[in-house]
Design a protein around this motif. Sequence first.
Motif, PDB file in Angstrom:
ATOM      1  N   MET A  33       0.831  -1.212   0.000  1.00 11.03           N
ATOM      2  CA  MET A  33       0.000   0.000   0.000  1.00 11.03           C
ATOM      3  C   MET A  33       0.865   1.262   0.000  1.00 11.03           C
ATOM      4  N   LYS A  34       1.990   1.204   0.693  1.00 13.30           N
ATOM      5  CA  LYS A  34       2.900   2.351   0.699  1.00 13.30           C
ATOM      6  C   LYS A  34       3.405   2.640  -0.707  1.00 13.30           C
ATOM      7  N   VAL A  35       3.769   1.582  -1.433  1.00 14.41           N
ATOM      8  CA  VAL A  35       4.287   1.746  -2.792  1.00 14.41           C
ATOM      9  C   VAL A  35       3.166   2.128  -3.754  1.00 14.41           C
ATOM     10  N   ARG A  36       2.071   1.397  -3.701  1.00 15.30           N
ATOM     11  CA  ARG A  36       0.985   1.572  -4.668  1.00 15.30           C
ATOM     12  C   ARG A  36       0.250   2.904  -4.505  1.00 15.30           C
ATOM     13  N   PHE A  37       0.034   3.337  -3.254  1.00 15.72           N
ATOM     14  CA  PHE A  37      -0.787   4.524  -2.998  1.00 15.72           C
ATOM     15  C   PHE A  37      -0.014   5.686  -2.385  1.00 15.72           C
ATOM     16  N   GLY A  38       1.262   5.502  -2.114  1.00 17.43           N
ATOM     17  CA  GLY A  38       2.068   6.581  -1.545  1.00 17.43           C
ATOM     18  C   GLY A  38       1.701   6.903  -0.102  1.00 17.43           C
ATOM     19  N   LEU A  39       1.254   5.901   0.634  1.00 20.24           N
ATOM     20  CA  LEU A  39       0.838   6.101   2.014  1.00 20.24           C
ATOM     21  C   LEU A  39       2.003   5.918   2.975  1.00 20.24           C
ATOM     22  N   THR A  40       1.857   6.494   4.159  1.00 21.81           N
ATOM     23  CA  THR A  40       2.763   6.177   5.250  1.00 21.81           C
ATOM     24  C   THR A  40       2.284   4.864   5.866  1.00 21.81           C
ATOM     25  N   ALA A  41       3.079   4.293   6.752  1.00 19.17           N
ATOM     26  CA  ALA A  41       2.656   3.059   7.426  1.00 19.17           C
ATOM     27  C   ALA A  41       1.378   3.310   8.234  1.00 19.17           C
ATOM     28  N   ALA A  42       1.305   4.446   8.908  1.00 20.06           N
ATOM     29  CA  ALA A  42       0.111   4.763   9.701  1.00 20.06           C
ATOM     30  C   ALA A  42      -1.120   4.911   8.802  1.00 20.06           C
ATOM     31  N   GLN A  43      -0.960   5.537   7.644  1.00 23.60           N
ATOM     32  CA  GLN A  43      -2.082   5.685   6.715  1.00 23.60           C
ATOM     33  C   GLN A  43      -2.499   4.335   6.146  1.00 23.60           C
ATOM     34  N   ALA A  44      -1.527   3.464   5.867  1.00 26.41           N
ATOM     35  CA  ALA A  44      -1.857   2.122   5.374  1.00 26.41           C
ATOM     36  C   ALA A  44      -2.665   1.369   6.422  1.00 26.41           C
ATOM     37  N   CYS A  45      -2.296   1.509   7.679  1.00 27.80           N
ATOM     38  CA  CYS A  45      -3.053   0.860   8.757  1.00 27.80           C
ATOM     39  C   CYS A  45      -4.460   1.425   8.843  1.00 27.80           C
ATOM     40  N   GLU A  46      -4.601   2.727   8.652  1.00 23.05           N
ATOM     41  CA  GLU A  46      -5.935   3.343   8.643  1.00 23.05           C
ATOM     42  C   GLU A  46      -6.755   2.813   7.473  1.00 23.05           C
ATOM     43  N   ALA A  47      -6.125   2.633   6.320  1.00 15.44           N
ATOM     44  CA  ALA A  47      -6.824   2.079   5.158  1.00 15.44           C
ATOM     45  C   ALA A  47      -7.292   0.649   5.436  1.00 15.44           C
ATOM     46  N   ILE A  48      -6.475  -0.115   6.130  1.00 21.15           N
ATOM     47  CA  ILE A  48      -6.859  -1.483   6.488  1.00 21.15           C
ATOM     48  C   ILE A  48      -8.048  -1.453   7.444  1.00 21.15           C
ATOM     49  N   ARG A  49      -8.030  -0.551   8.422  1.00 17.69           N
ATOM     50  CA  ARG A  49      -9.177  -0.409   9.340  1.00 17.69           C
ATOM     51  C   ARG A  49     -10.430   0.008   8.577  1.00 17.69           C
ATOM     52  N   THR A  50     -10.275   0.932   7.658  1.00 18.83           N
ATOM     53  CA  THR A  50     -11.415   1.390   6.855  1.00 18.83           C
ATOM     54  C   THR A  50     -11.969   0.250   6.016  1.00 18.83           C
ATOM     55  N   ALA A  51     -11.102  -0.535   5.418  1.00 17.51           N
ATOM     56  CA  ALA A  51     -11.551  -1.683   4.615  1.00 17.51           C
ATOM     57  C   ALA A  51     -12.323  -2.666   5.484  1.00 17.51           C
ATOM     58  N   GLN A  52     -11.852  -2.867   6.686  1.00 16.41           N
ATOM     59  CA  GLN A  52     -12.540  -3.789   7.591  1.00 16.41           C
ATOM     60  C   GLN A  52     -13.923  -3.255   7.961  1.00 16.41           C
ATOM     61  N   ARG A  53     -14.024  -1.944   8.190  1.00 19.28           N
ATOM     62  CA  ARG A  53     -15.340  -1.341   8.484  1.00 19.28           C
ATOM     63  C   ARG A  53     -16.271  -1.492   7.291  1.00 19.28           C
ATOM     64  N   ILE A  54     -15.744  -1.314   6.085  1.00 19.50           N
ATOM     65  CA  ILE A  54     -16.567  -1.479   4.879  1.00 19.50           C
ATOM     66  C   ILE A  54     -17.077  -2.908   4.799  1.00 19.50           C
ATOM     67  N   ARG A  55     -16.198  -3.860   5.040  1.00 15.97           N
ATOM     68  CA  ARG A  55     -16.600  -5.274   4.983  1.00 15.97           C
ATOM     69  C   ARG A  55     -17.652  -5.598   6.044  1.00 15.97           C
ATOM     70  N   ASN A  56     -17.447  -5.109   7.251  1.00 11.10           N
ATOM     71  CA  ASN A  56     -18.337  -5.444   8.363  1.00 11.10           C
ATOM     72  C   ASN A  56     -19.651  -4.684   8.341  1.00 11.10           C
ATOM     73  N   CYS A  57     -19.606  -3.430   7.924  1.00 11.47           N
ATOM     74  CA  CYS A  57     -20.795  -2.585   7.978  1.00 11.47           C
ATOM     75  C   CYS A  57     -21.471  -2.430   6.630  1.00 11.47           C
TER      76      CYS A  57
END
Length: 65
Positions: A33-57
């Motif tokens: 995600m850092k390479v593909r989207f230019g995110l920091t590690a913290a932003q990549a973790c936020e994206a993973i949390r967001t993806a999980q919320r999308i899946r669950n909700c």
Amino acid sequence: MTIDLEPDVAIQAAAEWLVKGRDPTGMAIVPEMKVRFGLTAAQACEAIRTAQRIRNCGGANAIAS
């Protein structure tokens, strides 16, 4: 060094990409995600949390919560 004034856009794009499923590359998800989207590690973790919320909700409404 440039500063992304709308990092949420990249985080959202990464989350949607993750929800849709990714082709196996052999790379761990955060570095990819850092390479593909230019995110920091913290932003990549936020994206993973967001993806999980999308899946669950279900769908884009999960982003607002």
